[in-house]
Design an enzyme around this catalytic site. Sequence first.
Site, mmCIF file in Angstrom:
data_model
loop_
_atom_site.group_PDB
_atom_site.id
_atom_site.type_symbol
_atom_site.label_atom_id
_atom_site.label_comp_id
_atom_site.label_asym_id
_atom_site.label_seq_id
_atom_site.Cartn_x
_atom_site.Cartn_y
_atom_site.Cartn_z
ATOM 1 N N CYS A 44 0.853 -1.186 0.000
ATOM 2 C CA CYS A 44 0.000 0.000 0.000
ATOM 3 C C CYS A 44 0.891 1.239 0.000
ATOM 4 O O CYS A 44 1.767 1.384 0.853
ATOM 5 C CB CYS A 44 -0.896 -0.013 1.230
ATOM 6 S SG CYS A 44 -1.941 1.462 1.383
ATOM 7 N N CYS A 47 0.293 3.269 3.494
ATOM 8 C CA CYS A 47 0.735 2.809 4.826
ATOM 9 C C CYS A 47 1.816 1.735 4.793
ATOM 10 O O CYS A 47 2.329 1.349 5.839
ATOM 11 C CB CYS A 47 -0.455 2.322 5.637
ATOM 12 S SG CYS A 47 -1.128 0.731 5.092
ATOM 13 N N CYS A 93 -7.286 -1.264 1.312
ATOM 14 C CA CYS A 93 -6.243 -1.747 2.216
ATOM 15 C C CYS A 93 -6.898 -1.966 3.577
ATOM 16 O O CYS A 93 -7.549 -1.063 4.108
ATOM 17 C CB CYS A 93 -5.120 -0.714 2.315
ATOM 18 S SG CYS A 93 -3.896 -1.102 3.583
ATOM 19 N N CYS A 96 -5.250 0.676 6.404
ATOM 20 C CA CYS A 96 -5.527 2.122 6.428
ATOM 21 C C CYS A 96 -6.794 2.521 5.682
ATOM 22 O O CYS A 96 -7.137 3.697 5.630
ATOM 23 C CB CYS A 96 -4.338 2.912 5.886
ATOM 24 S SG CYS A 96 -4.088 2.766 4.101
ATOM 25 N N CYS A 116 -8.451 -5.927 -9.629
ATOM 26 C CA CYS A 116 -8.069 -4.887 -10.577
ATOM 27 C C CYS A 116 -7.696 -3.654 -9.756
ATOM 28 O O CYS A 116 -8.560 -3.002 -9.173
ATOM 29 C CB CYS A 116 -9.251 -4.616 -11.510
ATOM 30 S SG CYS A 116 -8.890 -3.504 -12.851
#
EC number: 1.8.4.12
Length: 130
Positions: A44, A47, A93, A96, A116
Amino acid sequence: MPRTEEEWRQRLDPQQYAVCRCSATEAPFTGKYWDHKGSGQYTCVACGAPLFASADKFDSGTGWPSYVRPLQGDAVSEHADDSHGMRRVEVRCARCQSHLGHVFPDGPAPTGLRYCINSASLDFEDERSA
């Protein structure tokens, strides 16, 4: 500790902020990872949480990075998305809650799923530098 929107704006570039915090979608075939072939893991951008393995990435022909599964079952969370007159499943995510993209039931074996994902929501950690 959760970040404020101003902290997110300072941490992320404008495109990353638009995708991760405002659920925007980057144009197909424009993101830095849509045709990326490195070996490692995608994390991510907001984060640093590990999200997807390069071994699970495939060319979906859509212009966005696509994966058959997350790195761990709890790495992402799924949410109903009825925007734009469509019924889709949004992927965020799990750490976060940044918007990553969507998951569709048209992927290859073994899962039949296509995660995707927007390149702007990702960083990459090369396995050779780990």
